[in-house]
Motif scaffolding. Structure first.
Motif, short mmCIF file in Angstrom:
data_model
loop_
_atom_site.label_atom_id
_atom_site.label_comp_id
_atom_site.label_asym_id
_atom_site.label_seq_id
_atom_site.Cartn_x
_atom_site.Cartn_y
_atom_site.Cartn_z
N ALA A 90 35.69 39.17 40.78
CA ALA A 90 35.83 38.27 41.92
C ALA A 90 34.89 37.08 41.81
CB ALA A 90 35.58 39.04 43.22
N ARG A 91 33.64 37.34 41.44
CA ARG A 91 32.66 36.25 41.33
C ARG A 91 33.02 35.29 40.20
NH1 ARG A 91 27.04 37.45 43.04
NH2 ARG A 91 26.37 36.78 40.97
N LEU A 92 33.43 35.84 39.06
CA LEU A 92 33.81 34.98 37.94
C LEU A 92 35.06 34.17 38.27
CD1 LEU A 92 33.17 37.16 34.75
CD2 LEU A 92 31.99 35.07 35.43
N ALA A 93 36.02 34.79 38.97
CA ALA A 93 37.25 34.06 39.32
C ALA A 93 36.93 32.90 40.25
CB ALA A 93 38.24 35.02 39.98
N ALA A 94 36.06 33.14 41.24
CA ALA A 94 35.68 32.06 42.17
C ALA A 94 34.95 30.94 41.44
CB ALA A 94 34.80 32.63 43.29
N PHE A 95 34.04 31.32 40.53
CA PHE A 95 33.28 30.30 39.78
C PHE A 95 34.22 29.50 38.87
CE2 PHE A 95 31.02 29.34 35.74
CZ PHE A 95 30.16 28.37 36.23
N GLU A 107 31.25 47.56 40.60
CA GLU A 107 30.57 46.44 39.93
C GLU A 107 31.56 45.59 39.13
OE1 GLU A 107 27.53 45.41 40.31
OE2 GLU A 107 27.01 47.04 41.67
N GLN A 108 32.55 46.23 38.49
CA GLN A 108 33.54 45.49 37.72
C GLN A 108 34.38 44.60 38.64
OE1 GLN A 108 34.02 45.40 34.32
NE2 GLN A 108 35.55 43.83 34.70
N ALA A 109 34.78 45.16 39.81
CA ALA A 109 35.57 44.37 40.76
C ALA A 109 34.76 43.18 41.29
CB ALA A 109 36.02 45.26 41.91
N GLN A 110 33.49 43.41 41.57
CA GLN A 110 32.64 42.31 42.05
C GLN A 110 32.46 41.25 40.98
OE1 GLN A 110 28.91 43.59 43.64
NE2 GLN A 110 28.32 41.57 44.34
N MET A 111 32.32 41.69 39.75
CA MET A 111 32.18 40.75 38.64
C MET A 111 33.43 39.88 38.49
SD MET A 111 31.50 41.72 34.65
CE MET A 111 31.40 40.48 33.37
N SER A 156 26.31 36.50 33.27
CA SER A 156 25.59 35.29 32.84
C SER A 156 26.15 34.74 31.54
CB SER A 156 24.10 35.60 32.68
OG SER A 156 23.88 36.50 31.61
N ARG A 157 26.81 35.61 30.74
CA ARG A 157 27.46 35.17 29.50
C ARG A 157 28.93 34.82 29.73
NH1 ARG A 157 24.84 39.95 27.97
NH2 ARG A 157 26.88 40.99 27.80
N LEU A 158 29.38 34.89 31.00
CA LEU A 158 30.77 34.62 31.37
C LEU A 158 31.73 35.60 30.69
CD1 LEU A 158 30.87 30.70 31.39
CD2 LEU A 158 30.49 32.26 33.30
N ALA A 159 31.23 36.81 30.43
CA ALA A 159 32.09 37.85 29.84
C ALA A 159 32.94 38.48 30.93
CB ALA A 159 31.23 38.91 29.15
N ASP A 160 34.10 39.02 30.54
CA ASP A 160 35.01 39.62 31.50
C ASP A 160 34.69 41.08 31.77
OD1 ASP A 160 36.53 37.29 31.87
OD2 ASP A 160 37.66 37.68 30.02
N THR A 161 33.95 41.73 30.89
CA THR A 161 33.56 43.13 31.07
C THR A 161 32.09 43.29 30.69
OG1 THR A 161 34.26 43.68 28.80
CG2 THR A 161 35.89 43.99 30.58
N LYS A 198 24.43 47.55 37.81
CA LYS A 198 24.45 46.19 38.36
C LYS A 198 23.75 45.21 37.42
CE LYS A 198 22.90 43.44 42.30
NZ LYS A 198 22.18 43.45 43.61
N LEU A 199 22.62 45.64 36.84
CA LEU A 199 21.89 44.77 35.92
C LEU A 199 22.72 44.48 34.67
CD1 LEU A 199 19.18 43.35 35.46
CD2 LEU A 199 18.36 45.42 34.33
N ALA A 200 23.43 45.48 34.16
CA ALA A 200 24.31 45.26 33.00
C ALA A 200 25.42 44.29 33.37
CB ALA A 200 24.89 46.59 32.54
N ARG A 201 25.95 44.43 34.58
CA ARG A 201 27.01 43.51 35.03
C ARG A 201 26.50 42.08 35.15
NH1 ARG A 201 27.28 40.76 40.05
NH2 ARG A 201 26.83 42.69 41.20
N LEU A 202 25.29 41.90 35.69
CA LEU A 202 24.72 40.56 35.85
C LEU A 202 24.47 39.89 34.51
CD1 LEU A 202 22.20 41.23 38.77
CD2 LEU A 202 24.29 39.86 38.89
N HIS A 203 23.97 40.66 33.54
CA HIS A 203 23.73 40.10 32.20
C HIS A 203 25.06 39.65 31.58
CE1 HIS A 203 19.49 40.55 31.68
NE2 HIS A 203 19.51 41.84 31.99
N ALA A 204 26.10 40.47 31.73
CA ALA A 204 27.41 40.09 31.18
C ALA A 204 27.97 38.89 31.92
CB ALA A 204 28.37 41.28 31.28
#
Length: 429
Positions: free
Chosen positions: A220-225, A214-218, A186-191, A178-184
């Motif tokens: 979804a959150r990036l798409a909404a943002f 975590e990838q699916a959540q990332m 924050s950089r607006l990375a797709d993976t 989850k922490l790796a996903r949050l850091h990515a």
């Protein structure tokens, strides 16, 4: 007899005087330490402002690292010493022209606590005082207590402890992903980069499930943002185009009104010479008034659209800031959860070791070379893990962890009992 009483009185007076000198020396040392003390969340500071009725007062440094003061509002305190904070408050009073020459004094009202966990009698939080070492912290927590894990060595208890440790290890890996996903994010990375070396307790299917969630959540959150940002940017482009069109139309109206005014002035001059009737002049004046009314309406419309443009720019800026702040908060919460989980894992690991190998009571001296002290210390940007000993100085907010060095293979289910004489595969947990 009288002389004896006088002598006793002098001895009491000298003792009281010496005690007073010691107290003053300790207070001076405490103040000197406080001068270099760095403030953080949980500290209570006493603010005094000469001549202000609302001061002195005590405030707590909040989770954002700020304090809230009358007249000034929020003031950043994290990472500052009391002297530096007093200078910032003075500067704020002067910049806002509230007090021309303020005298501000900042003192430590109460230090934030430190924490001790692991192989101690009473783990928890304790009040901090400057100069406390790991040895003092151990004393406050009741000392080193390996027997807290129990004096028996039942095989079923060992199996239960290993199962509990495996569950905590799985949760630790999930938080790391989850922490790796949050850091990515924050950089607006797709993976994001998946943490390497997953625990042996995890099968590949479970690892894939954790990473996939975590990838699916990332995504979804990036798409909404991104949808929100795209909508605001499209609205902003539309309003900017409308501003340009209104400005162009207004420029044409101003040019037409100017030309019409020149024509009206010319006609008025002809009327004075008797070359044109008054009715013609009045018709031109009515037309000119209509031009001026249209121009005023155009100005109002331009002001309204300009305000809409400013509102959209502010909303877009707030949307990005909110997204960034939320990610920072999520990252910090995950880091704290990881630190707490790591502490639980170490404590559980120690219990397993004690049950398996240290069932009987052992003192700290008995285990010389086997006890490990580590300190988790949060800095201004990130936390750091420090290897310590009994004489290491503890700071406010530190998490002191006491553990026992054990072999890596000991905690794997089915592993054989380690040979203490070998001592070749030691690792601190």
């Amino acid at each position: 007899m009288l002389l004896a009483r006088i002598g006793q009185g002098l001895d009491v007076g000298r003792s009281a005087f010496r005690a007073l000198l010691i107290m003053l020396a300790l207070l001076a040392a405490d103040v000197a330490s406080a001068d270099g003390y760095v403030l953080d969340t949980g500290d209570v500071v006493r603010i005094s402002v000469l001549g202000e009725a609302t001061y002195p007062l005590e405030v707590v440094v909040d989770d954002r690292g700020a304090i809230s003061l009358p007249l000034l509002g929020d003031v950043e305190a994290r990472g500052l010493t009391p002297i530096a904070l007093s200078r910032d408050i003075q500067r704020a009073f002067q910049q806002r022209k509230l007090i021309l020459n303020p005298y501000v004094k900042v003192e430590i009202g109460q230090y934030r606590p430190f924490f001790i966990s692991g192989a101690v009698a009473h783990p928890g939080s304790y009040p901090f005082q400057p100069g406390i070492t790991v040895r003092h912290a151990l004393a406050l927590a009741g000392g080193f207590r390996p027997q807290t894990a129990g004096a028996s060595v039942p095989a079923l208890q060992i199996a239960d402890l290993r199962s509990e440790r495996a569950n905590l290890t799985i949760e630790e890996y999930r938080l790391k992903v989850k922490l790796a996903r949050l850091h990515a994010e924050s950089r607006l990375a797709d993976t994001f980069v998946v943490p390497r070396d997953p625990p042996t307790e995890l099968g590949q299917s479970l690892i894939d499930n954790i990473v996939g969630t975590e990838q699916a959540q990332m995504e979804a959150r990036l798409a909404a943002f991104r949808d929100d940002i795209s909508y605001l940017e499209a609205s902003l482009a539309r309003v900017k185009k409308e501003v340009e069109m209104i400005a162009s139309a207004r420029a044409e109206q101003e040019s037409t009104a100017k030309n019409h005014l020149e024509e009206l002035e010319s006609v008025r001059s002809l009327r004075e010479k008797g070359l044109i009737t008054n009715s013609n002049v009045m018709a031109l004046e009515r037309a000119h008034n209509n031009y001026r009314l249209d121009l005023a309406q155009s100005e109002l419309q331009q002001a309204r659209v300009q305000q809409e443009l400013l509102n959209l720019e502010s909303e877009l800026r707030k949307k990005r800031q909110t997204h960034e702040f939320q990610l920072i908060a999520d990252i910090q919460d995950t880091q704290v959860a990881l630190a707490k989980l790591a502490s639980q894992l170490k404590y559980l690991t120690d219990k397993l070791l004690y049950v398996f190998e240290y069932g009987e009571h052992r003192t700290l001296d008995d285990l010389q070379g086997s006890v490990k002290f580590s300190i988790f210390r949060r800095g201004q940007k990130a936390g750091q893990q420090l290897v310590a000993d009994e004489n290491t100085e503890v700071r406010a907010g530190d998490v002191v962890e006491v553990s026992v060095v054990a072999s890596r293979g000991f905690y794997v289910p089915g592993a054989s009992r380690p040979n203490p004489a070998a001592g070749t595969d030691k690792k601190g947990f």
